[in-house]
Write an enzyme that holds these catalytic residues in place. Structure first.
Site, PDB file in Angstrom:
ATOM      1  N   GLY A   1       1.112  -1.150   0.180  1.00 37.73           N
ATOM      2  CA  GLY A   1       0.074  -0.325  -0.250  1.00 37.73           C
ATOM      3  C   GLY A   1       1.209   1.328   0.330  1.00 37.73           C
ATOM      4  O   GLY A   1       1.922   1.053   0.272  1.00 37.73           O
ATOM      5  N   GLN A   2      -0.083   2.412  -0.368  1.00 36.45           N
ATOM      6  CA  GLN A   2       0.308   3.743  -0.011  1.00 36.45           C
ATOM      7  C   GLN A   2       0.212   4.102   0.489  1.00 36.45           C
ATOM      8  O   GLN A   2      -0.999   4.599   1.589  1.00 36.45           O
ATOM      9  CB  GLN A   2       0.502   4.348  -1.011  1.00 36.45           C
ATOM     10  CG  GLN A   2       0.980   5.849  -1.527  1.00 36.45           C
ATOM     11  CD  GLN A   2       2.521   5.890  -2.062  1.00 36.45           C
ATOM     12  OE1 GLN A   2       2.554   4.488  -2.923  1.00 36.45           O
ATOM     13  NE2 GLN A   2       2.835   6.305  -1.935  1.00 36.45           N
ATOM     14  N   GLY A   3       0.967   4.937   2.175  1.00 36.29           N
ATOM     15  CA  GLY A   3       0.523   5.681   3.155  1.00 36.29           C
ATOM     16  C   GLY A   3       0.991   6.770   3.219  1.00 36.29           C
ATOM     17  O   GLY A   3       1.816   7.506   1.564  1.00 36.29           O
ATOM     18  N   GLY A   4       1.093   7.828   4.463  1.00 35.61           N
ATOM     19  CA  GLY A   4       0.793   9.554   4.459  1.00 35.61           C
ATOM     20  C   GLY A   4       2.802   8.803   3.907  1.00 35.61           C
ATOM     21  O   GLY A   4       2.854  10.261   3.743  1.00 35.61           O
ATOM     22  N   PHE A   5       3.248   8.587   4.350  1.00 37.54           N
ATOM     23  CA  PHE A   5       4.695   9.024   4.836  1.00 37.54           C
ATOM     24  C   PHE A   5       5.412   8.054   3.350  1.00 37.54           C
ATOM     25  O   PHE A   5       6.921   8.073   3.519  1.00 37.54           O
ATOM     26  CB  PHE A   5       5.313   8.531   5.463  1.00 37.54           C
ATOM     27  CG  PHE A   5       4.302   9.324   6.631  1.00 37.54           C
ATOM     28  CD1 PHE A   5       5.240  11.032   6.816  1.00 37.54           C
ATOM     29  CD2 PHE A   5       3.630   9.581   7.728  1.00 37.54           C
ATOM     30  CE1 PHE A   5       4.610  11.678   7.645  1.00 37.54           C
ATOM     31  CE2 PHE A   5       2.815   9.950   8.584  1.00 37.54           C
ATOM     32  CZ  PHE A   5       3.509  11.386   8.971  1.00 37.54           C
ATOM     33  N   GLY A   6       4.753   7.319   2.204  1.00 38.84           N
ATOM     34  CA  GLY A   6       5.887   6.439   1.316  1.00 38.84           C
ATOM     35  C   GLY A   6       4.651   5.315   1.395  1.00 38.84           C
ATOM     36  O   GLY A   6       3.665   5.268   1.710  1.00 38.84           O
TER      37      GLY A   6
ATOM     38  N   VAL B   1       4.827   0.465   1.169  1.00 32.82           N
ATOM     39  CA  VAL B   1       4.824  -0.268   2.321  1.00 32.82           C
ATOM     40  C   VAL B   1       4.700  -1.371   0.914  1.00 32.82           C
ATOM     41  O   VAL B   1       3.917  -1.704   0.834  1.00 32.82           O
ATOM     42  CB  VAL B   1       3.555  -0.106   3.302  1.00 32.82           C
ATOM     43  CG1 VAL B   1       4.061  -1.567   3.621  1.00 32.82           C
ATOM     44  CG2 VAL B   1       3.405   0.931   4.158  1.00 32.82           C
TER      45      VAL B   1
ATOM     46  N   LYS C   1       8.503  -0.163   5.123  1.00 36.33           N
ATOM     47  CA  LYS C   1       8.199   1.940   5.058  1.00 36.33           C
ATOM     48  C   LYS C   1       9.336   1.784   4.210  1.00 36.33           C
ATOM     49  O   LYS C   1      10.122   2.495   4.437  1.00 36.33           O
ATOM     50  CB  LYS C   1       8.034   1.981   5.847  1.00 36.33           C
ATOM     51  CG  LYS C   1       7.509   3.586   5.563  1.00 36.33           C
ATOM     52  CD  LYS C   1       6.107   3.925   6.362  1.00 36.33           C
ATOM     53  CE  LYS C   1       4.704   4.462   5.638  1.00 36.33           C
ATOM     54  NZ  LYS C   1       3.314   4.402   6.689  1.00 36.33           N
TER      55      LYS C   1
ATOM     56  N   ASP D   1      -2.111  10.798  12.344  1.00 42.63           N
ATOM     57  CA  ASP D   1      -2.209  10.494  11.258  1.00 42.63           C
ATOM     58  C   ASP D   1      -3.052   9.646  11.382  1.00 42.63           C
ATOM     59  O   ASP D   1      -2.735   8.339  10.895  1.00 42.63           O
ATOM     60  CB  ASP D   1      -1.746  10.409  10.354  1.00 42.63           C
ATOM     61  CG  ASP D   1      -2.039  10.122   8.443  1.00 42.63           C
ATOM     62  OD1 ASP D   1      -3.316  10.859   8.534  1.00 42.63           O
ATOM     63  OD2 ASP D   1      -1.737  10.049   8.168  1.00 42.63           O
TER      64      ASP D   1
END
Ligand SMILES: *[C@@H]1O[C@H](CO)[C@@H](O)[C@H](O)[C@H]1NC(C)=O
Ligand SMILES: *[C@@H]1O[C@H](CO)[C@@H](O)[C@H](O)[C@H]1NC(C)=O
Ligand SMILES: *[C@@H]1O[C@H](CO)[C@@H](O)[C@H](O)[C@H]1NC(C)=O
Ligand SMILES: *[C@@H]1O[C@H](CO)[C@@H](O)[C@H](O)[C@H]1NC(C)=O
Ligand SMILES: *[C@@H]1O[C@H](CO)[C@@H](O)[C@H](O)[C@H]1NC(C)=O
Ligand SMILES: *[C@@H]1O[C@H](CO)[C@@H](O)[C@H](O)[C@H]1NC(C)=O
Ligand SMILES: *[C@@H]1O[C@H](CO)[C@@H](O)[C@H](O)[C@H]1NC(C)=O
Ligand SMILES: *[C@@H]1O[C@H](CO)[C@@H](O)[C@H](O)[C@H]1NC(C)=O
Ligand SMILES: *[C@@H]1O[C@H](CO)[C@@H](O)[C@H](O)[C@H]1NC(C)=O
Ligand SMILES: *[C@@H]1O[C@H](CO)[C@@H](O)[C@H](O)[C@H]1NC(C)=O
Ligand SMILES: *[C@@H]1O[C@H](CO)[C@@H](O)[C@H](O)[C@H]1NC(C)=O
Ligand SMILES: CC(=O)N[C@H]1CO[C@H](CO)[C@@H](O)[C@@H]1O
Length: 643
Positions: A332-337, A339, A353, A450
């Site tokens: 997945g794609q999180g707020g900071f990069g 995964v 991450k 977050d």
């Protein structure tokens, strides 16, 4: 009960006090106040005699008794129990001593409480049985004045807390006992022995928060590493020592010195500091690094202490683990990069991450942050296992959670069926525990910033683990209570003061937690709710239903109609408290946990939550008047109680 004076005391802990267990010696007692005096030979007096003798008789059968007798105004309630490892003969002898002692210590008093090493007794003309001391405010703490050495302090504290948390879990695992003991070795030959107990018949939620408050007292003691502690509430108690003070074998052993149970050593090279400082590539492949994984906390600490750089993992081993960051491995794609899922040479799965480029922080500062975050250990936080820095690449390595994130289950019409109310409540509670730890119990205050459904991962037992905690710190070291010009976070979960002005605090996490609770209860995303022809968020909807007394209409229909209505309503109301517009009106996490664990909550001044209309420019506040005009609602501030 209010009239018993609050008393949390710390006395020197005299070992000799407990040297002769045969003679029960009162540790402490409390009486009611001067207006709680009854006259001799009164009805109250004879009721009290009946109560005490029944408590004695009943407790002589199973080490625990509650009893109620009389009718108002001479109604009287009582509770007594012995420590779980004490045999019946010693137990009844202790209770018998307690009865004669309290009659002398609180003569003609309508209320009394007395504590001994092995038993305790409490009676009152207030209904202490159906309304237990929710905040555990009458507690008695004895500490040993001696401390562990400074170089053992951190390890002692973490290990003791881990032991007591494990022992608490064991307490709650058997409802017909609610008692557990355990041990762990601090160093060879230095064993910490711990004991925890709740009064039988205490509800699981209250037992947990009662014990948690006692465990919390370990850290609140100025971090002095006191080598022994006895903390007794009216409904639960805790003790640990460097000697075995209880009967029978320890029910749990937390390993610390034995080698890890699964192989966890692999040959990965450690980057050369000089190379790192120059952002260059690394050539030597000879160093050996252990990836901290698959070990219990104490083993990890031991390794970390002896090898502080250990959690560095080479970029090449991460490339191997993730098949060169293949799309198939992307989680997945999180707020900071992004995964990725990875697999180590020995087969263990990890989550990696890969941080987006970031600026403003030196390498050393970044490493310090990572080390600090790696120290945070809690069952409701995803474990950070290590990190990797090479050139522009910054990666964090976490334990892998096979059950995906909460949103994956919660917002899917089929999968949400698996999340019945008890699972959802456990998830809410677990998130609250993790957040409390971040805010309060960890060595540094961490504000998540977050918190949202996709950042809650689920372990194989569907127990929640907060992820991405500490990211805010990594991205901006100066963020403990200041403003930030970089607003991280997700609209919809953001508190108004944060979204509008960039002001954040633990109370902005509380706001996000409230939104998350509403999502868990309703099974709806923050945004998908449509009302008044505009996309109005869940908060307004929940508030409207609460005002109109239709709170249960808010609940996810897939939960069916067999839900515990009081508990569900209570949770919605707690969520509404969390999303109050003004940060000062929101509770803090410890209060939320207390409320989650108690039958009744007091509502003071529940005000309108912060409403947003979601537009293209992000959130904007919908004024109270605007909303009222649209739907002809009169808002009132409500006080009251739910039961
Ligand atoms: C004693 O306790 C009662 C409640 O039981 C309370 O109303 C009263 O104010 C207290 N009196 C004093 C002197 O504290
Ligand atoms: C209570 O009753 C006992 C015996 O019935 C009597 O001896 C005693 O004086 C009474 N005490 C009071 C304070 O009335
Ligand atoms: C406790 O005492 C009450 C009243 O005497 C009795 O009804 C009850 O059976 C007793 N319970 C136990 C466990 O002895
Ligand atoms: C009471 O406890 C002591 C110390 O644990 C023990 O030696 C003794 O046997 C117990 N007494 C009875 C009657 O079981
Ligand atoms: C429990 O603690 C909270 C927060 O400190 C307080 O507001 C509340 O009145 C307490 N409840 C009781 C029953 O003492
Ligand atoms: C202690 O608690 C941790 C975290 O919940 C758990 O992983 C571990 O298995 C427990 N250890 C024991 C010996 O119960
Ligand atoms: C639970 O505790 C009771 C009372 O000590 C004991 O008899 C029983 O075996 C325990 N059950 C389990 C599953 O450990
Ligand atoms: C690590 O390297 C040593 C020698 O360098 C070797 O004996 C050992 O088998 C290696 N371990 C693994 C897990 O590859
Ligand atoms: C690290 O690399 C630098 C330059 O490549 C070298 O001078 C230094 O000796 C190396 N240090 C270690 C501990 O290998
Ligand atoms: C990763 O890339 C390297 C170099 O491009 C290649 O040699 C290696 O086989 C790749 N590994 C995997 C698992 O695709
Ligand atoms: C943090 O604050 C210090 C002093 O207030 C400042 O020198 C430093 O540049 C700041 N760091 C960041 C990342 O903003
Ligand atoms: C408008 C808004 O804030 N929507 C958020 C609702 O929550 C999801 C995650 O569950 C976010 O992705 C949305 O951005």
């Amino acid at each position: 009960m209010i009239s018993i004076k609050f008393m949390a005391i710390q006395l020197l802990f005299l070992l000799s006090l407990f040297a002769s267990p045969a003679k029960a010696y009162p540790l402490y007692h409390l009486c009611g106040n001067s207006s709680d005096i009854f006259t001799s030979n009164s009805t109250y007096s004879s009721n009290l005699n009946l109560l005490l003798s029944t408590l004695y008789t009943n407790a002589s059968a199973k080490g625990f008794a509650t009893f109620t007798t009389g009718s108002a105004p001479n109604l009287i309630y009582g509770l007594t129990f012995c420590r779980g490892d004490i045999d019946i003969a010693n137990c009844s002898s202790c209770i018998s001593t307690a009865i004669s002692d309290i009659e002398k210590l609180c003569p003609n008093n309508a209320k009394g409480a007395i504590w001994y090493d092995i038993c305790q007794l409490y009676y009152s003309n207030n209904d202490i049985l159906s309304d237990p001391d929710v905040n555990n405010s009458y507690r008695y703490i004895l500490v040993n004045p001696n401390s562990v050495s400074a170089n053992q302090l951190l390890r002692f504290e973490i290990q003791t807390i881990a032991l007591m948390e494990n022992v608490s879990d064991l307490v709650m695992s058997n409802k017909s006992r609610l008692f557990a003991t355990g041990e762990t070795a601090l160093t060879a030959g230095n064993i910490i022995y711990g004991l925890m107990q709740c009064a039988l018949d205490l509800s699981a939620g209250y037992c947990r928060s009662c014990l948690q408050l006692l465990v919390g007292s370990i850290e609140l003691d100025d971090r002095k590493g006191r080598i022994g502690r006895l903390a007794m509430g009216l409904w639960c108690n805790m003790r640990y020592e460097f000697f075995k003070f209880y009967n029978g074998a320890s029910m749990l052993q937390l390993s610390s010195d034995q080698p890890p149970s699964s192989p966890s050593t692999t040959n990965v090279s450690k980057p050369n500091d000089t190379d790192l400082a120059h952002g260059g590539t690394r050539k030597s492949q000879n160093d050996q690094t252990t990836i901290i994984q698959g070990m219990d906390l104490a083993s990890k600490l031991k390794i970390r202490e002896s090898n502080p750089e250990l959690s560095l993992i080479s970029f090449s081993s991460i490339l191997d683990a993730t098949c060169n960051f293949s799309a198939a491995n992307k989680l997945g794609q999180g707020g900071f990069g992004s995964v990725y899922k990875g697999q180590l040479p020995l087969g263990e799965f990890i989550a990696i991450k890969r941080l987006d480029a970031f600026s403003g922080q030196g390498l050393e500062e970044f490493m310090n942050e990572v080390k600090l975050i790696a120290k945070l250990q809690h069952r409701n936080l995803v474990k950070l296992l290590g990190c990797c820095i090479e050139g522009e690449e910054k990666l964090l390595v976490y334990e892998y959670m096979p059950n995906n994130s909460l949103d994956y289950h919660l917002f899917d019409p089929i999968r949400k069926e698996q999340l019945d109310w008890s699972k959802r409540f456990a998830i809410i509670d677990g998130i609250a525990q993790g957040l409390l730890y971040l805010h309060k119990y960890s060595r540094v205050r961490i504000i998540h910033r977050d918190l949202k459904a996709s950042n809650i991962l689920l372990d194989p037992e569907m127990s929640p683990k907060i992820s991405d905690f500490g990211m805010a710190r990594i991205f901006d070291a100066n963020t403990t209570q200041a403003n930030t010009n970089r607003i991280v976070g997700t609209y919809g979960y953001m508190s108004p003061e944060y979204a509008m002005e960039g002001i954040f605090s633990i109370k902005s996490d509380v706001f996000s937690f409230g939104v998350l609770m509403l999502e868990i209860i309703s099974g709806k995303r923050n945004t998908t709710f449509h009302k008044f022809g505009k996309a109005l968020n869940l908060l307004a909807h929940a508030w409207e239903l609460w005002k109109n007394g239709n709170l249960l209409d808010f609940v996810d229909p897939s939960l069916g109609d067999k839900i515990p209505k009081n508990e569900v309503s209570k949770c919605i109301i707690i969520a509404l408290m969390c999303v109050q517009e003004n940060a000062v009106d929101r509770p803090i996490m410890s209060e939320i946990i207390t409320m989650l664990g108690s039958e009744n909550i007091a509502l003071h001044d529940l005000k309108k939550p912060a409403f947003f209309i979601i537009g293209n420019e992000g959130p904007s506040e919908l004024s109270l008047n605007e909303l009222a005009t649209q739907n002809d609602i009169t808002f009132t501030i409500l006080d009251g109680r739910i039961t």
